[in-house]
Motif scaffolding. Structure first.
Motif, mmCIF file in Angstrom:
data_model
loop_
_atom_site.group_PDB
_atom_site.id
_atom_site.type_symbol
_atom_site.label_atom_id
_atom_site.label_comp_id
_atom_site.label_asym_id
_atom_site.label_seq_id
_atom_site.Cartn_x
_atom_site.Cartn_y
_atom_site.Cartn_z
ATOM 1 N N MET A 35 -104.807 57.930 32.647
ATOM 2 C CA MET A 35 -105.269 57.159 33.800
ATOM 3 C C MET A 35 -104.262 56.061 34.125
ATOM 4 S SD MET A 35 -108.316 55.048 31.954
ATOM 5 C CE MET A 35 -109.284 56.510 31.640
ATOM 6 N N SER A 36 -104.485 55.403 35.245
ATOM 7 C CA SER A 36 -103.603 54.297 35.587
ATOM 8 C C SER A 36 -104.109 53.031 34.913
ATOM 9 C CB SER A 36 -103.572 54.100 37.105
ATOM 10 O OG SER A 36 -104.835 53.675 37.549
ATOM 11 N N PRO A 94 -110.816 58.881 36.441
ATOM 12 C CA PRO A 94 -109.656 58.386 37.185
ATOM 13 C C PRO A 94 -109.384 59.273 38.392
ATOM 14 C CG PRO A 94 -108.950 59.563 35.233
ATOM 15 C CD PRO A 94 -110.448 59.500 35.167
ATOM 16 N N TYR A 95 -108.596 58.768 39.325
ATOM 17 C CA TYR A 95 -108.300 59.562 40.512
ATOM 18 C C TYR A 95 -107.317 60.673 40.195
ATOM 19 C CZ TYR A 95 -106.490 61.081 44.959
ATOM 20 O OH TYR A 95 -106.104 61.856 46.014
ATOM 21 N N TYR A 114 -106.326 56.431 27.833
ATOM 22 C CA TYR A 114 -107.388 55.463 27.548
ATOM 23 C C TYR A 114 -107.681 55.423 26.054
ATOM 24 C CZ TYR A 114 -111.914 53.115 27.670
ATOM 25 O OH TYR A 114 -112.951 52.248 27.472
ATOM 26 N N ASP A 163 -108.902 52.486 41.397
ATOM 27 C CA ASP A 163 -108.178 53.738 41.215
ATOM 28 C C ASP A 163 -109.036 54.793 40.532
ATOM 29 O OD1 ASP A 163 -105.972 55.202 41.780
ATOM 30 O OD2 ASP A 163 -104.943 54.796 39.899
ATOM 31 N N ASP A 164 -110.329 54.800 40.844
ATOM 32 C CA ASP A 164 -111.200 55.850 40.316
ATOM 33 C C ASP A 164 -111.234 57.006 41.306
ATOM 34 O OD1 ASP A 164 -113.813 55.507 42.124
ATOM 35 O OD2 ASP A 164 -113.037 53.521 41.606
ATOM 36 N N TYR A 200 -107.204 51.474 36.565
ATOM 37 C CA TYR A 200 -108.502 52.035 36.184
ATOM 38 C C TYR A 200 -108.867 51.615 34.764
ATOM 39 C CZ TYR A 200 -112.167 55.542 35.556
ATOM 40 O OH TYR A 200 -113.356 56.179 35.303
ATOM 41 N N GLU A 201 -107.860 51.636 33.877
ATOM 42 C CA GLU A 201 -108.128 51.254 32.487
ATOM 43 C C GLU A 201 -108.615 49.806 32.409
ATOM 44 O OE1 GLU A 201 -105.772 51.009 28.236
ATOM 45 O OE2 GLU A 201 -104.989 50.049 30.048
#
Lengths: 524, 369
Positions: free
Chosen positions: A88-89, A291-292, A76, A166-167, A92-93
């Motif tokens: 993160m993915s 993020p997850y 991020y 995707d959190d 999510y970003e």
């Protein structure tokens, strides 16, 4: 060439004529404009769902412009300092960027989430209205089935949408979904691999969910909603029993201008409430969750409210894993898969079950008052209680923490309550219905209790009753109950003057007092 | 619309004496609608109260317009950008979303209330009644439809041509299969993904896999205080990412007496594998119920709680489930410390981690509760 002057007064007629020449619209237009609709506040509950769906389409289109349904890894690098440099993915970003770096992006995201909650809530309440008043009976069984389908599609659509950012929370929900898919007999592990494109979570699921969330499911919902509303239109709305109302007519007001105006105004109000809530009440602040990561979870992990009953069932179900030498049947299968199947099919089958139980083959356009069908009302109360206990159990860790109750006690309360309380609710609701029925008959026979106490010359106290018709020598009136509301208060039968209108100044001082009195304020 | 009993009331639309309302009544009649009650809301036009109502509705619309302009203005001019630092409640950007919601919400609300007030206070008071014509078509219409359908089936002649019927079905059924066949592209062999974790030596060129922290630093015994615990990952590339979602492990440093109790309770398979090193034990974090990370450790009761569905596992008894919906113990990772002083997994988990599935390898006898 003489230029003809434009005649504004004749323009509508000209346009109408031109359209009718091509599409033969005159009669359908007249039919639609004159169509009569019955009126009752409870008929607007389904509309809240419909309007929320429209808001969902609008806001969803906006957030889709900025959302990237990708599980590709990024570090991020946005404006939100606490998450700088976190892996993160892209999904999510882009959700973070939508919240922090798009003008008005956050309120659009929150409107999308709030209207989703409102959508499902309205569906549930609307479903209760249709159930308890018997609006699902012949000829409307099929529309009830479509409605139940719509609820479940909305349920899945909501869950999938919740998974997209995707959190940490949505990933936890996905993990539970994976456990449920795996628990399906015979094909579980393969089905899970097919859904996730390999081991959980893989790098495909967000992309797949996205296409389902923005294309496949909305398309199905749009089609079903069109059929649902179209059938209401074609079969004409049910109505409450009342003076002049029969199984063969509709009493109410016309589609235009009255009904359309009320609908339009109500849509604006639903939209307004959604906008206000989204501006003032924060929902799903994904930047606080992170993020997850498969290894991270916290207590107080709750899904959106409509998934809670399922979460609760999964929590209270005992640790029953069925093992043989050849296969394993996980405990999660029963509350997570089998029960959901029952909750899908049983409501759909209910109209036919009731027909079979009551041997009722008739056509019904008049609604039941819930008190007049105690068994159905009891069954509904049973289902509602079951659902509520599921919801409470779905948050039992929060309850345990807030009210200082042992967590295990909460779980046991859920286990016992979910079996005992629905049954109790059935009997209580049934009794209440009978009591209300009896009171209706009492008022019809003896009149309304006025609250005025009288005393005989010989000292006996008694209450005056206002009979609803001319009584016989015993003071009894011979009135039949016919499914209408029975007036039970004196001001329902005009015992009290209507409140004078006007806020800033009394209108009683008006010079045109009589003619200005509003008609319709004291209606019904 | 059907011609009905009210035919006697028909009017001649070309009659010049007809008012527009007379024609409208004829339209209603054709739609099977009767007027029960229909009159203007204000019998005398132009009274004070009517004017007042008009003013109220007009004011609503004007307010709606003003708030909508406000919404546009907030969108355009409000300082909304995140400043990149911690701010108090008085930072401008924090109020952008509430201001947007309030302006848009009030605008829509006033517009809606305006329309509703118009409908309830200015439109005529009316009650109409319309006939329903439900309950199916007339017998005559059904007969006609039936004849039409039967005639069509007759034309097609499937009944007379059984060969065609069978051939048609033979063509159609595989086509249906062909329509869903592409979905077969989704099917993937789960392979050993459910039984093998990142701690398997295969992921490390056949060498045993060390344990590492989230940040990639490899774990040594002195990194975990007595009674403490740390989440460990396989020390391989990407070991702490979701690529190895099933590999997250909880490394617990037990107190002496707790460790002694654990050794007493150890399942034979873990004793044989020498799974516990000193007072250190490592359990899979993936809950055996549905796979959430079971990560809330309560030291004094030795319980590990999974916050998703409240399954609880007893850490000093092989992490066997003691409460909640989980039915199996959390698998133990056999660990040891190498000559460089780092933790490593002597082998992969002995049994599959995570939730159960149909074809899950069965457990050793002694673990069956």
């Amino acid at each position: 060439m003489k230029r003809r002057k434009f005649d504004a007064a004749a323009a509508p007629q000209k346009v109408g004529g031109a359209l009718d020449d091509r599409f033969k619209l005159a009669t359908p237009t007249r039919n639609v404009m004159n169509k009569v609709f019955p009126d009752h506040w409870s008929f607007l509950l389904g509309e809240i769902a419909l309007f929320s769906f429209i808001i969902l389409l609008l806001t969803g289109t906006f957030v889709a412009i900025f959302f990237e349904p990708s599980m590709a890894h990024v570090a991020y690098d946005g404006v939100y300092t606490p998450l700088r440099g976190v892996e993160m993915s892209k999904a999510y970003e882009s959700t973070l960027n939508l919240s922090f770096e798009v003008r008005g992006g956050l309120i659009m995201r929150q409107m999308h989430h709030w209207s989703a909650l409102l959508f499902v809530a309205a569906i549930i309440v609307h479903m209760c209205r249709v159930f308890f008043t018997g609006a699902f009976r012949k000829p409307r069984e099929l529309n009830w089935v479509i409605g139940v389908l719509l609820f479940w599609i909305a349920f899945i659509e909501g869950f999938i949408g919740y998974s997209l950012p995707d959190d940490a929370l949505s990933g936890t929900g996905l993990r539970i979904a994976e456990g449920m898919i795996q628990s399906v007999p015979l094909i579980g592990s393969w089905a899970s691999a097919a859904v996730f494109g390999g081991p959980f979570p893989g790098d495909q699921i967000i992309t797949r969910f996205y296409i389902a969330h923005v294309f496949i499911l909305p398309l199905i919902m749009l089609a079903l909603i069109a059929i649902h509303v179209g059938l209401v239109f074609a079969q004409k709305h049910t109505q409450w029993p009342g003076p002049g109302r029969t199984e063969h007519n509709v009493v109410g007001y016309r589609m235009f201008p009255n009904y359309a105006a009320k609908q339009g105004g109500f849509f604006m109000l639903v939209f307004a409430v959604t906008a206000l809530m989204s501006g003032i009440f924060q929902i799903n602040p994904v930047w606080l969750l992170g993020p997850y990561e498969a290894a991270v979870v916290s207590s107080g992990t709750q899904p959106d409210f409509y998934v809670m009953f399922m979460e609760g069932l999964i929590r209270v179900f005992p640790a029953w894993e069925f093992r043989t030498d050849f296969f394993v049947l996980p405990g999660i299968f029963w509350p997570g898969v089998a029960a959901m199947g029952v909750f899908m099919l049983l409501p759909m089958a209910y109209p036919w079950l009731e027909r079979w139980m009551k041997k009722d083959r008739a056509h019904h356009n008049l609604l039941d008052r819930p008190r007049d069908v105690p068994v159905r009302t009891g069954l509904g109360a049973m289902a509602a209680t079951f659902w509520v206990i599921g919801v409470v159990s779905g948050a039992n860790d929060v309850f345990a923490e807030r009210f200082d109750i042992s967590l295990n006690a909460m779980t046991w309360a859920g286990r016992i309550g979910i079996i005992v309380l629905p049954v109790a609710a059935y009997f209580i609701a049934h009794r209440i219905c009978l009591g209300l029925q009896q009171h209706d008959r009492e008022v019809l026979a003896h009149g309304i209790e006025t609250g005025i106490m009288m005393r005989d010359p010989d000292g006996r106290f008694y209450e005056l009753h206002q009979p609803l018709a001319e009584p016989d020598e015993h003071g009894h009136t011979d009135l039949e109950y016919n499914g209408w509301v029975v007036p039970k208060r004196m001001n329902r039968v005009g015992a009290l003057e209507a409140r004078p209108k006007g806020f800033f100044k009394s209108l009683e001082e008006d010079d045109d007092s009589d003619s200005s009195r509003q008609i319709g304020s004291g209606k019904k | 619309m059907s011609e009905n009993k009210k035919d006697s009331e028909r009017v001649d639309l070309n009659d010049p004496k007809l008012t527009r309302f007379d024609i409208y009544k004829e339209a209603l009649r054709k739609d099977d609608i009767e007027i029960l009650h229909y009159e203007p809301r204000f019998p005398t036009p132009g009274t004070k109260e009517e004017k007042r109502m008009e003013r109220i509705v007009a004011m609503m619309f004007v307010l709606a317009g003003l708030f909508a302009l406000g919404f546009v203005a907030v969108m355009a001019f409000w300082p909304w950008e995140y400043p990149g630092e911690v701010t108090g409640w008085d930072a401008w950007f924090k109020w952008q979303t509430p201001m947007l919601g309030i302006t848009l919400g009030l605008s829509l609300a006033f517009f809606g209330i305006g329309i509703l007030t118009w409908a309830k206070k200015l439109l005529p008071v009316e009650e109409f009644v319309q006939d329903r014509h439900d309950g199916g078509s007339s017998m005559e219409d059904r007969k006609l439809a039936e004849a039409t359908i039967y005639n069509m089936t007759e034309d097609i002649g499937l009944k007379r041509r059984p060969l065609l019927k069978k051939a048609f079905l033979f063509g159609a059924a595989p086509l249906g299969l062909a329509a869903v066949a592409p979905l077969g592209g989704l099917i993937k062999d789960p392979g050993d993904s459910l039984t093998k974790t990142g701690f398997h030596p295969d992921h490390n060129d056949g060498q045993p896999v060390r344990l590492m922290n989230m940040d990639g630093s490899q774990l040594r015994p002195d990194m975990v205080s007595v009674g403490g615990q740390v989440t460990a990952f396989p020390a391989i590339p990407g070991g702490a990412t979701n690529k190895y979602a099933n590999s997250s492990t909880l490394l617990i440093h037990l107190r002496d007496d707790d460790a002694a109790e654990l050794r007493e309770n150890l399942y034979p398979m873990y004793r044989d594998a020498d799974a516990v090193w000193g007072n250190f034990v490592a359990y899979s974090k993936i809950c055996t119920h549905v796979g959430c990370p079971a990560s809330l450790y309560e030291q004094h009761t030795h319980r590990l709680l999974c916050p998703c569905h409240q399954s609880q596992f007893n850490v000093v008894d092989n992490a066997a489930p003691v409460f909640g919906p989980a039915a199996r113990h959390l698998p133990m990772l056999p660990i040891s410390v190498d000559e460089e002083g780092y933790f490593y997994a002597t082998q992969d988990y002995l049994i599959p981690v995570g939730p159960a599935y149909w074809n899950r390898p069965s457990l050793p006898e002694e673990v069956e509760e």
